[in-house]
Design an enzyme around this catalytic site. Structure first.
Site, PDB file in Angstrom:
ATOM      1  N   ARG A  68       0.763  -1.142   0.024  1.00  0.00           N
ATOM      2  CA  ARG A  68       0.029  -0.315  -0.092  1.00  0.00           C
ATOM      3  C   ARG A  68       0.995   1.316  -0.124  1.00  0.00           C
ATOM      4  O   ARG A  68       0.417   2.299  -0.547  1.00  0.00           O
ATOM      5  CB  ARG A  68      -0.866  -0.104   1.328  1.00  0.00           C
ATOM      6  CG  ARG A  68      -1.961   1.140   1.082  1.00  0.00           C
ATOM      7  CD  ARG A  68      -2.864   0.724   2.192  1.00  0.00           C
ATOM      8  NE  ARG A  68      -4.235   1.884   2.275  1.00  0.00           N
ATOM      9  CZ  ARG A  68      -4.303   2.718   3.117  1.00  0.00           C
ATOM     10  NH1 ARG A  68      -3.808   2.809   4.281  1.00  0.00           N
ATOM     11  NH2 ARG A  68      -5.395   3.543   2.999  1.00  0.00           N
ATOM     12  N   HIS A  72       0.345   4.439  -2.684  1.00  0.00           N
ATOM     13  CA  HIS A  72       0.259   5.611  -2.075  1.00  0.00           C
ATOM     14  C   HIS A  72       1.347   6.741  -2.455  1.00  0.00           C
ATOM     15  O   HIS A  72       1.218   7.677  -2.669  1.00  0.00           O
ATOM     16  CB  HIS A  72      -0.161   5.719  -0.656  1.00  0.00           C
ATOM     17  CG  HIS A  72      -1.384   5.116  -0.415  1.00  0.00           C
ATOM     18  ND1 HIS A  72      -2.222   5.511   0.908  1.00  0.00           N
ATOM     19  CD2 HIS A  72      -2.333   4.730  -0.861  1.00  0.00           C
ATOM     20  CE1 HIS A  72      -3.369   5.117   0.949  1.00  0.00           C
ATOM     21  NE2 HIS A  72      -3.682   4.448  -0.257  1.00  0.00           N
ATOM     22  N   ASN A  97      -4.095   8.685   4.578  1.00  0.00           N
ATOM     23  CA  ASN A  97      -2.772   7.967   5.378  1.00  0.00           C
ATOM     24  C   ASN A  97      -2.827   8.197   6.716  1.00  0.00           C
ATOM     25  O   ASN A  97      -2.148   7.268   7.451  1.00  0.00           O
ATOM     26  CB  ASN A  97      -1.541   8.738   4.604  1.00  0.00           C
ATOM     27  CG  ASN A  97      -1.306   8.447   3.331  1.00  0.00           C
ATOM     28  OD1 ASN A  97      -1.498   7.060   2.721  1.00  0.00           O
ATOM     29  ND2 ASN A  97      -0.854   9.470   2.661  1.00  0.00           N
ATOM     30  N   HIS A 196      -6.093  -6.008  -2.214  1.00  0.00           N
ATOM     31  CA  HIS A 196      -7.037  -6.194  -1.032  1.00  0.00           C
ATOM     32  C   HIS A 196      -7.250  -7.730  -0.546  1.00  0.00           C
ATOM     33  O   HIS A 196      -8.082  -8.051  -0.015  1.00  0.00           O
ATOM     34  CB  HIS A 196      -8.280  -5.561  -1.157  1.00  0.00           C
ATOM     35  CG  HIS A 196      -8.064  -3.959  -1.258  1.00  0.00           C
ATOM     36  ND1 HIS A 196      -8.983  -3.189  -1.178  1.00  0.00           N
ATOM     37  CD2 HIS A 196      -6.984  -3.079  -1.085  1.00  0.00           C
ATOM     38  CE1 HIS A 196      -8.629  -1.939  -1.269  1.00  0.00           C
ATOM     39  NE2 HIS A 196      -7.316  -1.881  -1.002  1.00  0.00           N
TER      40      HIS A 196
HETATM   41  C1  HEM Z   1      -9.258   1.286  -5.978  1.00  0.00           C
HETATM   42  C2  HEM Z   1      -9.225   1.954  -4.836  1.00  0.00           C
HETATM   43  C3  HEM Z   1      -8.528   1.686  -3.450  1.00  0.00           C
HETATM   44  C4  HEM Z   1      -9.484   2.102  -2.472  1.00  0.00           C
HETATM   45  C5  HEM Z   1     -10.499   3.069  -2.254  1.00  0.00           C
HETATM   46  C6  HEM Z   1      -8.361   1.645  -1.360  1.00  0.00           C
HETATM   47  C7  HEM Z   1      -8.758   2.000   0.015  1.00  0.00           C
HETATM   48  C8  HEM Z   1      -8.255   1.146   1.036  1.00  0.00           C
HETATM   49  C9  HEM Z   1      -8.524   1.410   2.491  1.00  0.00           C
HETATM   50  C10 HEM Z   1      -9.690   2.351   3.057  1.00  0.00           C
HETATM   51  C11 HEM Z   1      -7.784   0.456   3.169  1.00  0.00           C
HETATM   52  C12 HEM Z   1      -7.807   0.351   4.651  1.00  0.00           C
HETATM   53  C13 HEM Z   1      -6.830   1.261   5.380  1.00  0.00           C
HETATM   54  C14 HEM Z   1      -6.987   1.003   6.945  1.00  0.00           C
HETATM   55  O1  HEM Z   1      -7.741   0.670   7.458  1.00  0.00           O
HETATM   56  O2  HEM Z   1      -5.948   1.545   7.524  1.00  0.00           O
HETATM   57  C15 HEM Z   1      -6.659  -0.105   2.227  1.00  0.00           C
HETATM   58  C16 HEM Z   1      -5.971  -1.074   2.533  1.00  0.00           C
HETATM   59  C17 HEM Z   1      -5.110  -1.684   1.719  1.00  0.00           C
HETATM   60  N1  HEM Z   1      -4.958  -1.281   0.431  1.00  0.00           N
HETATM   61 FE1  HEM Z   1      -6.103  -0.341  -0.572  1.00  0.00          FE
HETATM   62  N2  HEM Z   1      -7.425   0.907  -1.856  1.00  0.00           N
HETATM   63  C18 HEM Z   1      -7.489   0.840  -3.213  1.00  0.00           C
HETATM   64  C19 HEM Z   1      -6.639   0.550  -4.177  1.00  0.00           C
HETATM   65  C20 HEM Z   1      -5.380  -0.380  -3.695  1.00  0.00           C
HETATM   66  C21 HEM Z   1      -4.320  -0.580  -4.505  1.00  0.00           C
HETATM   67  C22 HEM Z   1      -4.134   0.006  -5.993  1.00  0.00           C
HETATM   68  C23 HEM Z   1      -3.511  -1.093  -3.788  1.00  0.00           C
HETATM   69  C24 HEM Z   1      -2.086  -1.540  -4.288  1.00  0.00           C
HETATM   70  C25 HEM Z   1      -1.689  -2.252  -5.353  1.00  0.00           C
HETATM   71  C26 HEM Z   1      -3.883  -1.235  -2.490  1.00  0.00           C
HETATM   72  C27 HEM Z   1      -3.411  -1.985  -1.364  1.00  0.00           C
HETATM   73  C28 HEM Z   1      -4.042  -2.033   0.207  1.00  0.00           C
HETATM   74  C29 HEM Z   1      -3.559  -2.963   0.844  1.00  0.00           C
HETATM   75  C30 HEM Z   1      -2.344  -4.214   0.694  1.00  0.00           C
HETATM   76  C31 HEM Z   1      -4.302  -2.844   2.045  1.00  0.00           C
HETATM   77  C32 HEM Z   1      -3.996  -3.409   3.260  1.00  0.00           C
HETATM   78  C33 HEM Z   1      -3.151  -2.398   3.970  1.00  0.00           C
HETATM   79  C34 HEM Z   1      -2.890  -2.990   5.553  1.00  0.00           C
HETATM   80  O3  HEM Z   1      -2.941  -4.080   5.974  1.00  0.00           O
HETATM   81  O4  HEM Z   1      -1.744  -2.458   6.200  1.00  0.00           O
HETATM   82  N3  HEM Z   1      -5.184  -0.516  -2.478  1.00  0.00           N
HETATM   83  N4  HEM Z   1      -6.983   0.374   1.059  1.00  0.00           N
END
Ligand code: HEM
Ligand SMILES: *[C@@H]1O[C@H](CO)[C@@H](O)[C@H](O)[C@H]1NC(C)=O
Ligand SMILES: *[C@@H]1O[C@H](CO)[C@@H](O)[C@H](O)[C@H]1NC(C)=O
Ligand SMILES: *[C@@H]1O[C@H](CO)[C@@H](O)[C@H](O)[C@H]1NC(C)=O
Ligand SMILES: *[C@@H]1O[C@H](CO)[C@@H](O)[C@H](O)[C@H]1NC(C)=O
Ligand SMILES: *[C@@H]1O[C@H](CO)[C@@H](O)[C@H](O)[C@H]1NC(C)=O
Ligand SMILES: *[C@@H]1O[C@H](CO)[C@@H](O)[C@H](O)[C@H]1NC(C)=O
Length: 334
Positions: A68, A72, A97, A196
């Site tokens: 992530r 970002h 973030n 995800h």
């Molecule tokens: C399509 C639009 C996307 C939205 C709206 C989105 C939104 C989010 C949100 C709200 C979280 C939870 C964060 C938290 O609770 O602190 C999350 C987690 C995550 N996102 Fe996304 N995301 C998107 C796309 C992506 C992309 C493109 C990637 C990587 C290629 C990605 C990788 C991740 C990962 C791996 C997590 C888990 C992080 C953790 O466990 O620390 N996301 N995302």
């Protein structure tokens, strides 16, 4: 007289040729390459892999957190490690973030190990890209050769982070626009959302779906009922929204295609996940790809790699632009 003229003419041609050769080599250097540190830091790959391995021994979730971070970083001023900078304009303070992006200490530890081996050579932006690749691999996904040679930016952009990063509350149209802007496309939206398949999200990012969705007095109808009940007890109305749960409840730490099989049965956690399959706007855009990835794990893993390489190529600083930061949290001149 004549001879001297000819000589001068040849000399001018030579100068022109040298300039052209010079321009070619600048152009060549401005491309990322997989062997960028082959001579200057041959052990780089091993150092990053080892640092990540140690981090994952303590906490498997760190793989998700680092993927992530790379995402970002790349969406704001390109993949230039601007996200890693501390300070007043820090992207870490932006909505997507704050109290959410994590893993900065792991990057610091890896950067220190890299500096001990080859000081002042490897950018923080490249370390992020390598750590993201290794995170996918060590979580059970496919590997790829990472394009390298990015340099680190000199400024952070908090406003940019607020505007450019997708929100879990965005419509599908808005999410697609935010991916098209830096040169990605709809395939990239779906494939990269597949990240995800690992990691966690806080109640605050999906509790709008649980009790009074869009003022209906009930939960989001696209959320499967047993999962809805589960999430209602995990995230009661009166709490602060800081509790977390798995984005993929089927196989939390495994980089597989279950994120997509979940979407087919209403088990996407975030609204931005489920709308890739369930929204009206998905019909002509993302839905068929979700279906393909749900039945064809190899296609997903392959497309994910291609999209990660594309994302890693967003506006890199190369040549003499930016710098090689000594400490990922501050610019060198500070
Ligand atoms: C399509 C639009 C996307 C939205 C709206 C989105 C939104 C989010 C949100 C709200 C979280 C939870 C964060 C938290 O609770 O602190 C999350 C987690 C995550 N996102 Fe996304 N995301 C998107 C796309 C992506 C992309 C493109 C990637 C990587 C290629 C990605 C990788 C991740 C990962 C791996 C997590 C888990 C992080 C953790 O466990 O620390 N996301 N995302
Ligand atoms: C920050 O990002 C915004 C949105 O892309 C852009 O307009 C602005 O120029 C950026 N600022 C800096 C300092 O890079
Ligand atoms: C997205 O771009 C890739 C190449 O980078 C291409 O293979 C794919 O077909 C494109 N997808 C769409 C929906 O245009
Ligand atoms: C749900 O939200 C709507 C609109 O905001 C509001 O009028 C209604 O009272 C809420 N219902 C419940 C049960 O809280
Ligand atoms: C969540 O925890 C952070 C500290 O990690 C805190 O600053 C924040 O206020 C909490 N969120 C809410 C909504 O209380
Ligand atoms: C996970 O998904 C697979 C494939 O859809 C399914 O066969 C399996 O029952 C699911 N397992 C759990 C624990 O949900
Ligand atoms: C999808 O595309 C078809 C044909 O191009 C069009 O008639 C239809 O209105 C579109 N549906 C949506 C939801 O955009």
């Amino acid at each position: 007289m004549k001879k001297s003229f000819v000589y001068n003419n040849n000399f001018s041609s030579l100068v022109v040729i040298i300039i052209i050769i010079g321009m070619c080599s600048v152009t060549a250097r401005s491309q990322l390459t997989t062997d960028f540190y082959y001579k200057t830091c041959p052990k780089l790959g091993m150092i990053v892999r080892k640092g990540l391995f140690n981090a994952l021994k303590t906490e498997m979730r760190m793989a998700a957190s680092l993927i992530r971070l790379h995402f970002h970083d790349c969406f704001v001023n390109g993949c230039d490690a601007s996200l890693l900078l501390d300070g007043e304009d820090s992207e870490k303070l932006a909505g997507p973030n704050l109290n959410s992006a994590r893993g900065f200490e792991v990057i610091d530890t890896i950067k220190s190990a890299v500096e001990s081996e080859c000081s002042g050579v490897v950018s923080c932006a490249d370390i992020l890209a390598l750590a993201a690749r290794d995170s996918v691999l060590l979580s059970g996904g496919r590997s790829w050769r990472v394009l390298l040679g990015r340099r680190d930016g000199l400024v952070a952009n908090k406003t940019g982070a607020n505007i450019l990063l997708p929100s879990p509350f965005d419509s599908l149209e808005t999410i697609i626009t935010k991916f098209l802007n830096p040169g990605l496309n709809i395939t990239d939206v779906v494939a990269l959302s597949g990240a995800h398949t690992i990691g966690q999200a806080k109640c605050a990012f999906f509790n709008n779906r649980l009790f009074n969705f869009s003022g209906t007095g009930a939960g989001d109808p696209t959320l499967e009922t047993t999962m809805l009940n589960d999430l209602q007890s995990l995230c009661p109305l009166n709490e602060d929204g800081n509790k977390t749960t798995a984005l993929d409840r089927n196989s939390t730490d495994l980089f597989d295609n279950h994120y997509f099989t979940n979407l087919l049965v209403g088990k996407g956690l975030l609204s931005s996940d489920q709308i890739l399959f369930s929204s009206a706007a998905a019909v002509n855009t993302t839905k068929s790809l979700v279906e393909s990835y749900s039945t064809n794990p190899d296609l997903f893993l392959e497309d994910f790699v291609n999209s990660m390489r594309k994302m890693g190529n967003i506006s890199p600083l190369t040549g003499s632009a930016g710098e090689i930061r000594k400490n990922c949290r501050v610019v060198n001149s500070a």
